[in-house]
Design an enzyme around this catalytic site. Sequence first.
Site, PDB file in Angstrom:
ATOM      1  N   ASP A  36       0.820  -1.214   0.000  1.00 50.57           N
ATOM      2  CA  ASP A  36       0.000   0.000   0.000  1.00 50.57           C
ATOM      3  C   ASP A  36       0.853   1.263   0.000  1.00 50.57           C
ATOM      4  OD1 ASP A  36      -2.285  -1.429  -0.025  1.00 50.57           O
ATOM      5  OD2 ASP A  36      -2.916  -0.986   2.023  1.00 50.57           O
ATOM      6  N   ASP A 299      -8.412  24.541 -41.399  1.00 51.36           N
ATOM      7  CA  ASP A 299      -7.889  23.349 -40.722  1.00 51.36           C
ATOM      8  C   ASP A 299      -8.901  22.807 -39.735  1.00 51.36           C
ATOM      9  OD1 ASP A 299      -5.382  23.164 -41.961  1.00 51.36           O
ATOM     10  OD2 ASP A 299      -4.597  24.765 -40.715  1.00 51.36           O
ATOM     11  N   GLY A 434      -7.733  13.785 -43.354  1.00 52.58           N
ATOM     12  CA  GLY A 434      -7.561  13.689 -44.796  1.00 52.58           C
ATOM     13  C   GLY A 434      -7.166  12.302 -45.269  1.00 52.58           C
ATOM     14  N   MET A 435      -6.066  12.249 -46.014  1.00 56.93           N
ATOM     15  CA  MET A 435      -5.598  11.007 -46.617  1.00 56.93           C
ATOM     16  C   MET A 435      -4.526  10.341 -45.770  1.00 56.93           C
ATOM     17  SD  MET A 435      -7.320  10.658 -49.403  1.00 56.93           S
ATOM     18  CE  MET A 435      -6.367   9.604 -50.487  1.00 56.93           C
TER      19      MET A 435
END
Length: 514
Positions: A36, A299, A434-435
Amino acid sequence: MKLAYWMYAGPAHIGTSRVASSFRNVHAIMHAPLGDDYFNVMRSTSERERDFTPVTASVVDRHVLARGSQEKVINNISRKDEEQHPDLIVLTPTCTSSISQEDLQNFVDRASLSSESDVILADVNYHRVNELQAADRTLEQIIRFHLDRARKRSTLDRSVTIAPSANIIGISTSGFHNQHDCRELKRLPGESGISVNQVIPEGGYLKYLKDLPRAWFNIVPYREVGLMTATFPEKEYGMPYISITPMGISNTADFIGQIGKLVNVWAFALSDKRFNYKLYIDNQTKFVSQAAWFSKSIDCQNLAGKEAVIFGDATHAASITKILVKEMGIRVSCSGTYCKHDAERFNEQVQGLCDKVIVTEDHTEVGDTIARIEPSAIFGTQMERHIGKRIDIPCGVISSPVHIQNSPLGYRPFLGYEGTNQIADLIYNSFNLGMEDHLSDVFGGHDTKEVSTKSLSTDMKNINWTPEAESEPNGIPGFARGRTKKNTEVFAKQNNISEITIDVTYAAKEKSSP
């Protein structure tokens, strides 16, 4: 108390240790069995400090249990008093050691007789509260102890400062970006002509607590730690407090606006002078925070249609939900918190901003919810980051508990106007845009052949693909291939199909076609 291999909020003694170790010259004695006492290691790694953690474990083992732990606990208190001369020693049991039901208050009373340091027993129910609730209660207990004593000794200074001032309550060790947020919180009022009277508990000295009521008002940036402490001086000394979290452009403006209201009440009574912070808010929004114009840029507009799932403590989860929806136009499919004790307030904060609200301490429930929704990004704790890795969904970490890598050395506040920039970066960089997936596949990036299931539960039935069926999606562009495979698996599960053949892929495609 329950058995678990993952906890969002730790046990109560961790919260007490966090508060005690945040103050200067305060030492915690942990009445605990081996296992603990991991707080020392946890704090040293997350805070990356050179100083040793001021927490000592008074280990409870079978020998101690056989003859009682009174002698050992008192000796440990006396030893720390002689070696380090702390202003205060806090004795805290753990949920495990408290099962022995020893009279620890009697231990404290006896140790106080021979100790030059003040000694108190943390007044926390270790079986009913978690780390955050215990931290809140322990901080309030320490503040009440010293203010009440100062009042009895007539050393409590009730005269307010001449210039506007505030106390910042709730900044503590091992908090999520607390040190960075503290710097930003000091800067915000400072640029508005308001000095910081005290910051507690982090870096605070107990001998200065008697001057706490001199401030005009208190600031509580996090709901998890500090609200109980702020409520006490409000009732006893009439000190107002602000509990608006200045996270995001809108909340930060509301925070400063609330400061203006409180300051003008006092200023009008003391000097017949008024303060106007509207110009300051406008300048900070336009020239310091880049998030305002970024949210209108192309963006950020590329994030339109993206979905997110948010999970964390009540303060950060609610604030990030507001930022995503109100400031960046991103849909939040689910917002949740593990702070069950603050569920009502959390629901009020996110009402109407998300499709679903989840309040739970069960990480498997969170994981299955994320897998079913399949969002574009996750914003959560370290556990949600693990979940995201398993099902190939990016995750931005916005709340404790966190991994060491989310304890940055650089300046990364989440609060104030600089915090808006950091959050905007985190949100934007957490999405696949995007890509990106297609280019990764074309240039030999991550493998898209493996298909994740729609649930993270271990009792889900596996579905096999025939070689012919597995090669079928190869003609699909990489950025859509993973989703197509997942949709096929969903179709198979819904129809109790254990093996996906080429015919099953055609059937799934036909069903999903508009």
